[in-house]
Design an enzyme around this catalytic site. Structure first.
Site, PDB file in Angstrom:
ATOM      1  CG  HIS A  36      -2.191  -0.741   1.025  1.00  7.14           C
ATOM      2  ND1 HIS A  36      -2.253  -2.113   0.967  1.00  7.14           N
ATOM      3  CD2 HIS A  36      -3.472  -0.302   0.888  1.00  7.14           C
ATOM      4  CE1 HIS A  36      -3.514  -2.479   0.805  1.00  7.14           C
ATOM      5  NE2 HIS A  36      -4.271  -1.408   0.750  1.00  7.14           N
ATOM      6  CE  LYS A 104      -7.142 -10.896  11.476  1.00 14.41           C
ATOM      7  NZ  LYS A 104      -6.240 -11.944  11.954  1.00 14.41           N
TER       8      LYS A 104
END
Length: 179
Positions: A36, A104
């Site tokens: 990222h 998650k």
């Protein structure tokens, strides 16, 4: 049960609501913290428009250390990692065209706003289901940034009925997690 085909368009995502259970067919990529960060700093090595990004560090077996072709990699397991680690980057990555984020746990308000702004969704995957998720991966179709290491590289995957996944934040700003 709702099946989505990735890459995906806004119209289908706008119909999803929190709590829906979905499965994905088509292309997904993996990306964790370092990927990222590098996407923000250098740009993405692949087109992110309509793509599903899975916050995962897959366990991949390298068959022959002297070869680099895609047939040399075998996916052993793939489970979700904690998505809040991507909070510093996710809003910008969504602005680059990603439509589905899979991970998650929850994500921050900035990411929920970016999901709404970009008509995208956040889906949660169940931790501990790495063997289940790997069974829906049909092939590794690409890999980028192996210099980051196998768990942090961007793995391009072709999947069939990848899930179950739960809509945790929809494209309207609703979220299962407190704002």
């Amino acid at each position: 049960m709702i099946e989505l085909n990735s890459p995906i368009d806004d119209d289908i995502l706008s119909k999803l609501k929190i709590g829906d259970i979905v499965y994905i067919n088509g292309k997904i990529i993996t990306a964790r913290d370092q990927a990222h960060k590098k996407i923000i700093e250098e740009g993405s090595p692949i087109d992110l428009n309509g793509i599903a990004i899975f916050h995962a560090g897959p366990i991949i077996k390298v068959i022959d250390k002297n070869k680099t072709d895609l047939n040399n990699y075998e996916m052993v397991a793939i489970g979700p990692t904690t998505s809040m680690r991507m909070n510093p980057y996710e809003s910008d990555v969504l602005d680059m065209g990603a439509k589905i984020i899979i991970g998650k746990g929850g994500m921050d308000e900035k990411t929920v706003e970016a999901l709404k702004r970009n008509k995208a969704v956040y889906l949660v995957a169940t931790g501990g289901c790495a063997a289940l998720y790997v069974s829906s991966i049909k092939k590794i179709s690409g890999v980028d940034w192996l210099d980051l290491g196998i768990p942090e590289a961007i793995w391009q995957l072709e999947v069939n009925k990848f899930g179950p996944l739960i809509v945790a934040s929809d494209s309207h700003g609703n979220t299962l997690f407190s704002k």
